[in-house]
Design an enzyme around this catalytic site. Sequence first.
Site, PDB file in Angstrom:
ATOM      1  N   TYR A  67       0.828  -1.214   0.000  1.00 63.20           N
ATOM      2  CA  TYR A  67       0.000   0.000   0.000  1.00 63.20           C
ATOM      3  C   TYR A  67       0.864   1.266   0.000  1.00 63.20           C
ATOM      4  CZ  TYR A  67      -4.395  -2.385   0.067  1.00 63.20           C
ATOM      5  OH  TYR A  67      -5.463  -3.151  -0.322  1.00 63.20           O
ATOM      6  N   ASN A 102     -12.851   3.735  -7.123  1.00 67.52           N
ATOM      7  CA  ASN A 102     -11.411   4.017  -7.053  1.00 67.52           C
ATOM      8  C   ASN A 102     -10.996   4.545  -5.686  1.00 67.52           C
ATOM      9  OD1 ASN A 102     -11.460   3.235  -9.673  1.00 67.52           O
ATOM     10  ND2 ASN A 102     -11.207   5.277 -10.551  1.00 67.52           N
ATOM     11  N   ASP A 104      -7.974   6.141  -5.334  1.00 67.98           N
ATOM     12  CA  ASP A 104      -6.831   7.023  -5.599  1.00 67.98           C
ATOM     13  C   ASP A 104      -7.123   8.503  -5.367  1.00 67.98           C
ATOM     14  OD1 ASP A 104      -8.305   7.840  -7.890  1.00 67.98           O
ATOM     15  OD2 ASP A 104      -7.330   6.336  -9.143  1.00 67.98           O
ATOM     16  N   HIS A 119     -15.101   2.307  -2.051  1.00 66.55           N
ATOM     17  CA  HIS A 119     -14.051   1.430  -1.532  1.00 66.55           C
ATOM     18  C   HIS A 119     -12.997   2.161  -0.713  1.00 66.55           C
ATOM     19  CE1 HIS A 119     -15.091  -1.664  -4.939  1.00 66.55           C
ATOM     20  NE2 HIS A 119     -15.958  -1.683  -3.943  1.00 66.55           N
ATOM     21  N   CYS A 152      -1.809   3.694  14.989  1.00 67.30           N
ATOM     22  CA  CYS A 152      -2.977   4.490  15.374  1.00 67.30           C
ATOM     23  C   CYS A 152      -2.523   5.574  16.348  1.00 67.30           C
ATOM     24  CB  CYS A 152      -4.010   3.573  16.036  1.00 67.30           C
ATOM     25  SG  CYS A 152      -5.379   4.487  16.785  1.00 67.30           S
ATOM     26  N   CYS A 155      -4.375   4.780  20.063  1.00 64.90           N
ATOM     27  CA  CYS A 155      -4.030   3.675  20.975  1.00 64.90           C
ATOM     28  C   CYS A 155      -2.616   3.142  20.729  1.00 64.90           C
ATOM     29  CB  CYS A 155      -5.042   2.537  20.849  1.00 64.90           C
ATOM     30  SG  CYS A 155      -4.904   1.603  19.319  1.00 64.90           S
ATOM     31  N   GLY A 191     -14.992   2.537 -17.374  1.00 61.18           N
ATOM     32  CA  GLY A 191     -13.674   2.030 -17.004  1.00 61.18           C
ATOM     33  C   GLY A 191     -13.693   1.054 -15.852  1.00 61.18           C
ATOM     34  N   ASN A 217     -15.566   1.760 -22.208  1.00 59.61           N
ATOM     35  CA  ASN A 217     -14.463   0.881 -21.818  1.00 59.61           C
ATOM     36  C   ASN A 217     -13.630   0.567 -23.059  1.00 59.61           C
ATOM     37  OD1 ASN A 217     -12.897  -1.446 -20.757  1.00 59.61           O
ATOM     38  ND2 ASN A 217     -14.392  -1.445 -19.098  1.00 59.61           N
TER      39      ASN A 217
END
Length: 246
Positions: A67, A102, A104, A119, A152, A155, A191, A217
Site C-alpha cells: 500500500y 477508485n 486514488d 471502496h 494508530c 491507541c 472504465g 471501456n
Amino acid sequence: MLNSLNELASRLRAAHAVTVLTGAGVSAASGIPTFRGAGGLWKHFSATDLATAEAFTRDPLTVWEWYAWRREQVAACSPNPAHDVLARWTRTHDRWRVVTQNVDDLHLRAGTLNLVRLHGSLFDLRCWNGCETPSRAWRDERVPFPDMPPRCPRCGGLARPGVVWFGEALDPADVASAEALTACDVFIAAGTSAMVYPAAGFLHQARAHGAFTAELNTESTQATRLVDVAVRGPIEQTLLELDTLL
Ligand code: BJW
C-alpha cells in the site's frame, strides 16, 4: 461507435439525472495500473495475499509495503481529462453524480462534487484494533510514512489502510447513496470490469429503474451484454468527445 456516442449524447441532453459509476480504467491514463487485465495489479500480486483482512492478520508489514508503494505511485500522478470532464459536469449541474470504486482520490483532486466513494481511499487509515468506530478513518497523506508500519495515533496499535478489502462490508451509507443514484435517467459504467459486487449490481438496479445504460471501456466486460450502448475506446478520449456533443 459514432452512432453509439451520438445516441448516448442525445439521451444525456434529455436526462434530468445521470449517474456515472467509475472504475480503475478512468485512472489508467494518469499512470495508475488497473486491477485486472493486461498490466493489471493482480497480474503481479495476488488479491488474497494482499487485499484481505486475512492477509493483513498474517503479514501486516508486507501488506503495508504494497500500500505504501501504491500511495507513492498515486501521489506522483495527476487527474487526467476523464476526471476533469466528469468534475466539470458535476460542477456545472447537479444532475450529474459520480460513484467511484477508485481509492486514488483523483476524482476529488479534479474537483468532483457530491462524490460517492465505495471502496475508501489509499490516504485514509483506520485503527486495526478498532479503537475508534469503524467509519472513523483519519487522513494521512504523508508519502513515504516516517515509520513503517503506521500506527494508530490514539491507541498506538497497528493502523490499516482505509480501503474496503474483499469480504468486508462497504459503508452502508455509501451503498445507500449509490443505490439511490441508480434511480436515474442515464447510468454509465465507465472504465470498470463490472466484476466486483456490490458495485457491479448497480447497473442491474439502474436497468430495473428504467435507466438508459451505457458502458465506456476499452474492452468488453460483463456489463457489455446488459447495456443499451457500449462505446469502445479510452475513456479520457470518449468523455472529451462526448463533452463536445453535449
Ligand atoms: C479502460 C481503460 C481506459 C482500462 N479507458 N477503460 C459472487 C457473487 C457476488 C459477490 C461475490 C461473489 N463472490 C465474492 C463476492 C464478494 C466480493 C466480490 O464481488 N467478488 C467478485 C470478484 C466476485 N465483494 C466483496 O467482497 C465486497 N464486500 C462484500 O461483498 O461484503 C459483503 C459483506 C456484507 C456484510 C458483512 C461482511 C461482508 C468488497 C469488495 C471490495 C473490493 N476491493 C477492491 C480493493 C480495494 C483496495 C485496494 O485498492 O487495494 O477494490 S478489489 C478491486 O476491484 C478494487 C476496485 O475498486 C474493484 C473494482 O475494479 P475495477 O475498478 O472494475 O478495475 P478493473 O481493473 O477490474 O477493471 C478496469 C477496467 O478498465 C477494465 O475493464 C479495462 O478494460 C478498463 N480500462 N484502461 C476505459 N483508458
